[in-house]
Design a protein around this motif. Structure first.
Motif, PDB file in Angstrom:
ATOM      1  N   SER A 153       1.128   1.121   7.474  1.00  0.00           N
ATOM      2  CA  SER A 153       2.010   2.215   7.908  1.00  0.00           C
ATOM      3  C   SER A 153       3.093   2.480   6.869  1.00  0.00           C
ATOM      4  O   SER A 153       3.428   3.638   6.584  1.00  0.00           O
ATOM      5  CB  SER A 153       2.661   1.856   9.257  1.00  0.00           C
ATOM      6  N   ARG A 154       3.613   1.411   6.299  1.00  0.00           N
ATOM      7  CA  ARG A 154       4.672   1.549   5.286  1.00  0.00           C
ATOM      8  C   ARG A 154       4.165   2.285   4.052  1.00  0.00           C
ATOM      9  O   ARG A 154       4.861   3.102   3.463  1.00  0.00           O
ATOM     10  CB  ARG A 154       5.166   0.155   4.900  1.00  0.00           C
ATOM     11  N   LEU A 155       2.910   1.991   3.651  1.00  0.00           N
ATOM     12  CA  LEU A 155       2.348   2.595   2.447  1.00  0.00           C
ATOM     13  C   LEU A 155       1.593   3.887   2.730  1.00  0.00           C
ATOM     14  O   LEU A 155       1.166   4.567   1.793  1.00  0.00           O
ATOM     15  CB  LEU A 155       1.402   1.598   1.753  1.00  0.00           C
ATOM     16  N   HIS A 156       1.392   4.192   4.029  1.00  0.00           N
ATOM     17  CA  HIS A 156       0.607   5.364   4.427  1.00  0.00           C
ATOM     18  C   HIS A 156      -0.817   5.280   3.868  1.00  0.00           C
ATOM     19  O   HIS A 156      -1.392   6.275   3.413  1.00  0.00           O
ATOM     20  CB  HIS A 156       1.268   6.670   3.944  1.00  0.00           C
ATOM     21  N   LEU A 157      -1.384   4.051   3.936  1.00  0.00           N
ATOM     22  CA  LEU A 157      -2.720   3.822   3.392  1.00  0.00           C
ATOM     23  C   LEU A 157      -3.518   2.916   4.323  1.00  0.00           C
ATOM     24  O   LEU A 157      -2.939   2.114   5.061  1.00  0.00           O
ATOM     25  CB  LEU A 157      -2.642   3.139   2.014  1.00  0.00           C
ATOM     26  N   THR A 158      -4.814   3.053   4.282  1.00  0.00           N
ATOM     27  CA  THR A 158      -5.706   2.089   4.923  1.00  0.00           C
ATOM     28  C   THR A 158      -6.132   1.087   3.853  1.00  0.00           C
ATOM     29  O   THR A 158      -6.800   1.455   2.876  1.00  0.00           O
ATOM     30  CB  THR A 158      -6.946   2.776   5.515  1.00  0.00           C
ATOM     31  N   LEU A 159      -5.731  -0.157   4.022  1.00  0.00           N
ATOM     32  CA  LEU A 159      -5.945  -1.155   2.977  1.00  0.00           C
ATOM     33  C   LEU A 159      -7.249  -1.915   3.135  1.00  0.00           C
ATOM     34  O   LEU A 159      -7.835  -2.356   2.149  1.00  0.00           O
ATOM     35  CB  LEU A 159      -4.778  -2.150   2.956  1.00  0.00           C
ATOM     36  N   CYS A 160      -7.685  -2.107   4.376  1.00  0.00           N
ATOM     37  CA  CYS A 160      -8.896  -2.895   4.581  1.00  0.00           C
ATOM     38  C   CYS A 160      -9.683  -2.393   5.771  1.00  0.00           C
ATOM     39  O   CYS A 160      -9.156  -1.703   6.649  1.00  0.00           O
ATOM     40  CB  CYS A 160      -8.562  -4.386   4.744  1.00  0.00           C
ATOM     41  N   ARG A 161     -10.944  -2.738   5.749  1.00  0.00           N
ATOM     42  CA  ARG A 161     -11.846  -2.394   6.848  1.00  0.00           C
ATOM     43  C   ARG A 161     -12.265  -3.679   7.532  1.00  0.00           C
ATOM     44  O   ARG A 161     -12.607  -4.654   6.869  1.00  0.00           O
ATOM     45  CB  ARG A 161     -13.085  -1.651   6.331  1.00  0.00           C
ATOM     46  N   ARG A 162     -12.229  -3.697   8.841  1.00  0.00           N
ATOM     47  CA  ARG A 162     -12.652  -4.881   9.577  1.00  0.00           C
ATOM     48  C   ARG A 162     -13.449  -4.437  10.798  1.00  0.00           C
ATOM     49  O   ARG A 162     -13.076  -3.508  11.504  1.00  0.00           O
ATOM     50  CB  ARG A 162     -11.462  -5.721   9.988  1.00  0.00           C
ATOM     51  N   GLY A 163     -14.548  -5.098  10.997  1.00  0.00           N
ATOM     52  CA  GLY A 163     -15.419  -4.740  12.101  1.00  0.00           C
ATOM     53  C   GLY A 163     -16.683  -5.571  12.057  1.00  0.00           C
ATOM     54  O   GLY A 163     -16.722  -6.653  11.480  1.00  0.00           O
ATOM     55  N   ARG A 164     -17.748  -5.065  12.663  1.00  0.00           N
ATOM     56  CA  ARG A 164     -18.998  -5.821  12.717  1.00  0.00           C
ATOM     57  C   ARG A 164     -19.578  -6.090  11.342  1.00  0.00           C
ATOM     58  O   ARG A 164     -20.265  -7.083  11.117  1.00  0.00           O
ATOM     59  CB  ARG A 164     -20.020  -5.054  13.566  1.00  0.00           C
ATOM     60  N   ALA A 165     -19.322  -5.163  10.412  1.00  0.00           N
ATOM     61  CA  ALA A 165     -19.850  -5.331   9.052  1.00  0.00           C
ATOM     62  C   ALA A 165     -19.074  -6.377   8.266  1.00  0.00           C
ATOM     63  O   ALA A 165     -19.453  -6.736   7.150  1.00  0.00           O
ATOM     64  CB  ALA A 165     -19.823  -3.997   8.312  1.00  0.00           C
ATOM     65  N   LYS A 220      -4.409  10.495  -1.790  1.00  0.00           N
ATOM     66  CA  LYS A 220      -3.169  10.697  -2.531  1.00  0.00           C
ATOM     67  C   LYS A 220      -2.005  10.511  -1.576  1.00  0.00           C
ATOM     68  O   LYS A 220      -1.965  11.094  -0.493  1.00  0.00           O
ATOM     69  CB  LYS A 220      -3.129  12.099  -3.138  1.00  0.00           C
ATOM     70  N   ILE A 221      -1.033   9.657  -1.951  1.00  0.00           N
ATOM     71  CA  ILE A 221       0.111   9.375  -1.083  1.00  0.00           C
ATOM     72  C   ILE A 221       1.042  10.577  -1.061  1.00  0.00           C
ATOM     73  O   ILE A 221       1.505  11.048  -2.094  1.00  0.00           O
ATOM     74  CB  ILE A 221       0.878   8.120  -1.568  1.00  0.00           C
ATOM     75  N   SER A 222       1.305  11.061   0.154  1.00  0.00           N
ATOM     76  CA  SER A 222       2.151  12.249   0.315  1.00  0.00           C
ATOM     77  C   SER A 222       3.622  11.885   0.381  1.00  0.00           C
ATOM     78  O   SER A 222       4.483  12.736   0.195  1.00  0.00           O
ATOM     79  CB  SER A 222       1.756  13.003   1.591  1.00  0.00           C
ATOM     80  N   PHE A 223       3.900  10.605   0.704  1.00  0.00           N
ATOM     81  CA  PHE A 223       5.283  10.192   0.884  1.00  0.00           C
ATOM     82  C   PHE A 223       5.618   9.070  -0.089  1.00  0.00           C
ATOM     83  O   PHE A 223       4.909   8.059  -0.129  1.00  0.00           O
ATOM     84  CB  PHE A 223       5.514   9.692   2.319  1.00  0.00           C
ATOM     85  N   PRO A 224       6.681   9.233  -0.882  1.00  0.00           N
ATOM     86  CA  PRO A 224       7.086   8.132  -1.754  1.00  0.00           C
ATOM     87  C   PRO A 224       7.488   6.918  -0.927  1.00  0.00           C
ATOM     88  O   PRO A 224       8.100   7.067   0.136  1.00  0.00           O
ATOM     89  CB  PRO A 224       8.267   8.696  -2.535  1.00  0.00           C
ATOM     90  N   ILE A 225       7.147   5.721  -1.393  1.00  0.00           N
ATOM     91  CA  ILE A 225       7.405   4.541  -0.567  1.00  0.00           C
ATOM     92  C   ILE A 225       8.830   4.028  -0.723  1.00  0.00           C
ATOM     93  O   ILE A 225       9.288   3.209   0.063  1.00  0.00           O
ATOM     94  CB  ILE A 225       6.411   3.409  -0.899  1.00  0.00           C
ATOM     95  N   GLY A 226       9.562   4.494  -1.731  1.00  0.00           N
ATOM     96  CA  GLY A 226      10.956   4.078  -1.885  1.00  0.00           C
ATOM     97  C   GLY A 226      11.077   2.643  -2.353  1.00  0.00           C
ATOM     98  O   GLY A 226      10.194   2.100  -3.014  1.00  0.00           O
ATOM     99  N   GLN A 227      12.195   2.015  -1.993  1.00  0.00           N
ATOM    100  CA  GLN A 227      12.495   0.660  -2.450  1.00  0.00           C
ATOM    101  C   GLN A 227      11.567  -0.365  -1.790  1.00  0.00           C
ATOM    102  O   GLN A 227      11.217  -0.239  -0.620  1.00  0.00           O
ATOM    103  CB  GLN A 227      13.950   0.299  -2.133  1.00  0.00           C
ATOM    104  N   ILE A 228      11.195  -1.374  -2.565  1.00  0.00           N
ATOM    105  CA  ILE A 228      10.411  -2.491  -2.050  1.00  0.00           C
ATOM    106  C   ILE A 228      11.344  -3.677  -1.873  1.00  0.00           C
ATOM    107  O   ILE A 228      11.974  -4.142  -2.826  1.00  0.00           O
ATOM    108  CB  ILE A 228       9.271  -2.876  -3.015  1.00  0.00           C
ATOM    109  N   GLY A 229      11.468  -4.149  -0.630  1.00  0.00           N
ATOM    110  CA  GLY A 229      12.380  -5.251  -0.332  1.00  0.00           C
ATOM    111  C   GLY A 229      11.654  -6.545  -0.025  1.00  0.00           C
ATOM    112  O   GLY A 229      10.430  -6.654  -0.157  1.00  0.00           O
ATOM    113  N   ASP A 230      12.424  -7.550   0.420  1.00  0.00           N
ATOM    114  CA  ASP A 230      11.856  -8.872   0.707  1.00  0.00           C
ATOM    115  C   ASP A 230      10.780  -8.809   1.782  1.00  0.00           C
ATOM    116  O   ASP A 230       9.776  -9.523   1.715  1.00  0.00           O
ATOM    117  CB  ASP A 230      12.965  -9.833   1.151  1.00  0.00           C
ATOM    118  N   TYR A 231      11.000  -7.950   2.800  1.00  0.00           N
ATOM    119  CA  TYR A 231      10.032  -7.874   3.891  1.00  0.00           C
ATOM    120  C   TYR A 231       8.696  -7.340   3.391  1.00  0.00           C
ATOM    121  O   TYR A 231       7.626  -7.844   3.753  1.00  0.00           O
ATOM    122  CB  TYR A 231      10.577  -6.975   5.007  1.00  0.00           C
ATOM    123  N   GLU A 232       8.753  -6.316   2.531  1.00  0.00           N
ATOM    124  CA  GLU A 232       7.507  -5.770   1.971  1.00  0.00           C
ATOM    125  C   GLU A 232       6.821  -6.794   1.067  1.00  0.00           C
ATOM    126  O   GLU A 232       5.594  -6.885   1.042  1.00  0.00           O
ATOM    127  CB  GLU A 232       7.783  -4.490   1.189  1.00  0.00           C
TER     128      GLU A 232
END
Length: 309
Positions: free
Chosen positions: A54-66, A3-15
Motif C-alpha cells: 500500500s505504501r509503494l502502490h505496488l503488488t510485490l508478490c503473488r501467493r496462492g495455489r501456484a 508506473k507509480i503514480s504517486f511519489p513515495i516520499g521519505q523512507i523512514g525506519d518503519y519502511e
C-alpha cells in the motif's frame, strides 16, 4: 510494469523494517518459511507486506495455489532493497569506524566444513580478532558457494571461504590451503570388494555417481564428464550419506573422508587416476572503501597464516 503514480516520499525506519521483512520473505521463498527466520507469525508478516504494498502502490508478490513468487515490480523492489540495506550497513560501518574503539559488524561465510578445518584455524582467528574488537557484532554462517560469492559482491558479507571453482570480476582471491579430492565408495558398495585390477574406467563410469550439482573447474569436469551421474548433493555430509548407502560413488576431500577410511567405511577408487586438487580461498570484494573492521579481520587472518592476505 506498473508506473507509480504517486511519489513515495521519505523512507523512514518503519519502511526499512518492512523492506527487511519483504527481503527475508523473498529469500525464504514464502511466508511460511519466513516465520522461523523472522520469529513472527505468518499473519503479522502478511500485514507488513500488505502495508508495504500500500505504501509503494505496488503488488510485490503473488501467493496462492501456484505458490509464492515475486511480481515484476517486486523483483525490482527486491533488487533495490538489497542495495539499500547494503548501503545502510556500509554507512554504519563508516561511522562506527570514526570511533577509536572498533564497533559495527562483520559477516563471515563458509562453504561446507572449512570453518572447522584445522588448516584454516578459524576458531583461533575468531579468538584473536575478538580480543581486539570485542564490540564488533560477528555473524558466522555456512552457505553454498554461489550464495557466498553473491553476498560478498553485494557487501551483505565481508569475507567468504570457498573452494576455488571460478574467477569473478569484483572479487579478490587468496589461497588458504589445498585439498586432494578422491573418488570413494562405501563398504556396502559392490565396487568395494573388487581388486584394483578390475576397477577400470568402464566399471567406474557405469556405476551411479553423486556430485556437487554445480559447474566446476575443468579438471573436475573432466572426471565427471563420462560418469553415470544419478544424484546431486552439495554439502559433504549429504554427499557422504549417499555414499554410505552403497548405491553411489562420489568425490570428497581426503581430509574429510580420512576418518571413514580408517574405520573401513570408505574406499578410494583408482586413486592415481581419479584425483583433483581443490584450493580453498578467502574471497573479499575489490573496493577502494576502507572498512576498519574487515581490514582488521583480514590482518588477523594474515597474522595467523604468517603471510599477507
Amino acid at each position: 510494469m506498473t508506473k507509480i503514480s504517486f511519489p513515495i516520499g521519505q523512507i523512514g525506519d518503519y519502511e526499512i523494517k518492512q523492506l527487511k521483512i519483504f527481503k527475508t520473505v523473498a529469500d525464504c521463498g514464502g511466508f511460511s518459511a519466513a516465520e522461523t527466520e523472522l520469529n513472527i507469525s505468518r499473519s503479522t508478516i502478511s500485514i507488513h507486506i500488505s502495508n508495504l504494498e500500500s505504501r509503494l502502490h505496488l503488488t510485490l508478490c503473488r501467493r496462492g495455489r501456484a505458490g509464492f513468487s515475486l511480481s515484476e515490480e517486486g523483483q525490482v523492489v527486491y533488487d533495490a532493497t538489497v542495495k539499500l540495506l547494503a548501503e545502510l550497513d556500509h554507512f554504519r560501518n563508516i561511522i562506527n569506524g570514526l570511533d577509536d574503539k572498533l564497533s559495527g559488524s562483520l559477516t563471515v561465510l563458509f562453504s561446507d566444513t572449512i570453518s572447522l578445518d584445522a588448516r584454516a584455524g578459524i576458531p583461533t582467528v575468531f579468538r584473536n580478532f575478538a580480543e581486539v574488537a570485542s564490540e564488533v557484532y560477528l555473524t558466522s554462517e555456512v552457505a553454498k558457494m554461489a550464495e557466498i560469492e553473491r553476498q560478498v559482491l553485494s557487501e551483505e558479507a565481508d569475507i567468504g571461504f570457498i573452494p576455488y571453482h571460478r574467477s569473478l570480476d569484483g572479487l579478490e582471491y587468496q589461497a588458504i590451503f589445498t585439498d586432494n579430492c578422491y573418488l570413494y565408495c562405501s563398504n556396502d558398495c559392490p565396487l568395494f570388494s573388487l581388486p584394483d585390477s578390475e576397477l577400470n574406467d568402464t566399471v567406474i563410469n557405469g556405476f551411479p555417481a553423486v556430485y556437487a550439482g554445480m559447474k566446476s573447474q575443468e579438471n573436475i569436469n573432466g572426471h565427471l564428464a563420462n560418469m553415470n551421474i544419478k544424484a546431486t548433493a552439495y554439502n559433504y555430509d549429504s554427499r557422504l550419506a549417499l555414499l554410505l548407502s552403497g548405491r553411489y560413488i562420489g568425490f570428497l576431500p581426503e581430509s574429510y573422508a580420512q576418518s571413514y577410511i580408517d574405520a573401513g567405511q570408505l574406499k578410494c577408487l583408482a586413486k592415481q587416476q581419479r584425483v583433483y586438487r581443490s584450493e580453498i580461498m578467502a574471497i573479499t570484494k575489490k573496493t577502494t572503501t576502507v572498512s576498519r573492521v574487515r581490514s582488521l579481520f583480514i590482518k588477523t587472518l594474515g597474522d595467523f597464516y604468517n603471510r599477507d592476505i
